[in-house]
Design a protein around this motif. Structure first.
Motif, PDB file in Angstrom:
ATOM      1  N   SER A   1       0.842  -1.197   0.000  1.00  0.00           N
ATOM      2  CA  SER A   1       0.000   0.000   0.000  1.00  0.00           C
ATOM      3  C   SER A   1       0.875   1.244   0.000  1.00  0.00           C
ATOM      4  O   SER A   1       1.345   1.671   1.049  1.00  0.00           O
ATOM      5  N   THR A   2       1.103   1.831  -1.175  1.00  0.00           N
ATOM      6  CA  THR A   2       1.871   3.075  -1.263  1.00  0.00           C
ATOM      7  C   THR A   2       1.920   3.572  -2.698  1.00  0.00           C
ATOM      8  O   THR A   2       1.919   2.781  -3.646  1.00  0.00           O
ATOM      9  N   SER A   3       1.993   4.881  -2.828  1.00  0.00           N
ATOM     10  CA  SER A   3       2.239   5.497  -4.130  1.00  0.00           C
ATOM     11  C   SER A   3       3.723   5.638  -4.406  1.00  0.00           C
ATOM     12  O   SER A   3       4.119   6.017  -5.514  1.00  0.00           O
ATOM     13  N   GLY A   4       4.549   5.394  -3.406  1.00  0.00           N
ATOM     14  CA  GLY A   4       5.978   5.558  -3.545  1.00  0.00           C
ATOM     15  C   GLY A   4       6.469   6.968  -3.275  1.00  0.00           C
ATOM     16  O   GLY A   4       7.682   7.228  -3.341  1.00  0.00           O
ATOM     17  N   ALA A   5       5.560   7.881  -2.976  1.00  0.00           N
ATOM     18  CA  ALA A   5       5.958   9.257  -2.693  1.00  0.00           C
ATOM     19  C   ALA A   5       6.790   9.309  -1.422  1.00  0.00           C
ATOM     20  O   ALA A   5       6.634   8.498  -0.520  1.00  0.00           O
ATOM     21  N   ARG A   6       7.672  10.257  -1.359  1.00  0.00           N
ATOM     22  CA  ARG A   6       8.512  10.587  -0.204  1.00  0.00           C
ATOM     23  C   ARG A   6       9.634   9.598   0.045  1.00  0.00           C
ATOM     24  O   ARG A   6      10.772   9.980   0.199  1.00  0.00           O
TER      25      ARG A   6
END
Length: 346
Positions: free
Chosen positions: A279-284
């Motif tokens: 669960s992640t957009s990969g941002a940061r």
């Protein structure tokens, strides 16, 4: 029936678990992602007949809690909550008398709106070993993390951060540097990465993350938030030993969005898992981390499905040579579905 929907929590978590049969259906919302998550999930929540039986806020990092604050601040929201599980400041020290004295925004919202808060635990903290009242509907729920010591270690930091900001900011002080010479799309040395020594998460907020084992209709779902791998190992090991060494798990929500600090070979060796959720957009922080992914590929079982809720994160690992060699499939949101949403039934 068990249906899991991963929703666009950006770099955080926002998951909807629904279960039931012809006579009932229950809904559990786990975390709310970033502030921008709520406008995107509001139409989904509007289709839920007005009630979410349980809201679990795993911990106070902003990539899990800001969407919940936005939801609670919406005077026109279409859903109410049967109960909320959240460990506030007073739960860290097992004191009584919840109120605005800690200055924490979610605490204030729950008190002001008179939402049932940790009632299943007698108003006390959600932690390992705490007696838990659960629905009499054939399902079961067990708290896998945190433990009492982990909660108490957060208290001093909570005081300081709340005094400065009103909320503990989401951050990852132990973010690792990129692995030299790593190339996506088939160039990754899985064996080398998987053999990287495990360096556990030290974030005090992550160590207090509520981790849960849900069971219904002979299916098991492990929901981890950003939980401490060592605490999960300690909780799961007795169950695994009782089943001959490995606990069969239908779904594992990989802790901390695929950080290598939150997923060890030791944990993977205790479970026989069919699906891993990223669960992640990969941002940061560019999660999932390639070391954690290599551990899943190498030690996550001979056949498994890896489910991503963002298409670009999935594309990095949708590599035929790797899939054939390590026995996995990749699932991502369909092209005709908004990125961030993926749903499946068990």
């Amino acid at each position: 029936m068990i249906r899991l929907t991963m929703m666009p929590g950006e770099d955080g978590d926002c998951l909807l678990l629904e279960y039931g049969d012809d006579t009932f259906i229950r809904r559990i919302l786990i975390d709310g992602g970033r502030a921008g998550t709520y406008p995107r999930i509001k139409p989904t929540l509007a289709r839920l007949d007005g009630l979410i039986d349980l809201l679990v806020v795993t911990h106070v990092d902003q990539d899990h809690i800001l969407g919940v604050l936005a939801l609670l601040a919406d005077a026109e929201r279409t859903v109410e909550f049967g109960e909320v599980w959240f460990n506030g400041f007073d739960h860290l020290l097992e004191t009584e008398g919840f109120g605005a004295q800690d200055g924490e925004k979610l605490t204030s919202a729950l008190v002001a709106q008179r939402i049932a808060w940790n009632d299943s635990f007698g108003g006390m903290s959600a932690e390992v070993g705490r007696p838990l009242a659960w629905f009499d509907d054939g399902s079961a729920m067990e708290v896998l993390s945190p433990d009492r010591a982990q909660l108490e270690r957060l208290a001093p930091d909570w005081v300081k951060e709340c005094a400065k900001n009103g909320l503990i900011p989401g951050r990852d002080p132990d973010e690792i540097a990129a692995v030299p010479d790593f190339e996506h799309f088939g160039g990754v040395n899985v064996e080398q990465l998987a053999a990287t020594p495990f360096d556990p998460d030290t974030s005090k907020t992550n160590l207090t993350s509520i981790g849960l084992l849900f069971e219904f209709d002979d299916k098991r779902v492990v929901l981890t938030g950003d939980a401490d791998d060592r605490r999960l190992v300690a909780s799961i090991r007795p169950r695994a030993e009782a089943e001959g060494g490995r606990l069969h798990v239908d779904v594992l929500k990989v802790a901390h969005h695929g950080s290598d600090h939150n997923l060890s070979k030791e944990l993977l060796d205790l479970i026989d898992c069919d699906r891993y959720l990223i669960s992640t957009s990969g941002a940061r922080h560019a999660h999932p981390n390639e070391i954690a992914m290599a551990r899943i590929l190498k030690h996550g079982g001979p056949q498994k499905e890896i489910v991503f809720n963002y298409r670009d994160r999935a594309a990095l690992w949708d590599v035929e040579a790797l899939k054939d060699r390590f026995g996995y499939t990749v699932t991502a949101p369909a092209q005709d579905v908004e990125d961030g949403f993926v749903s499946f039934e068990l």
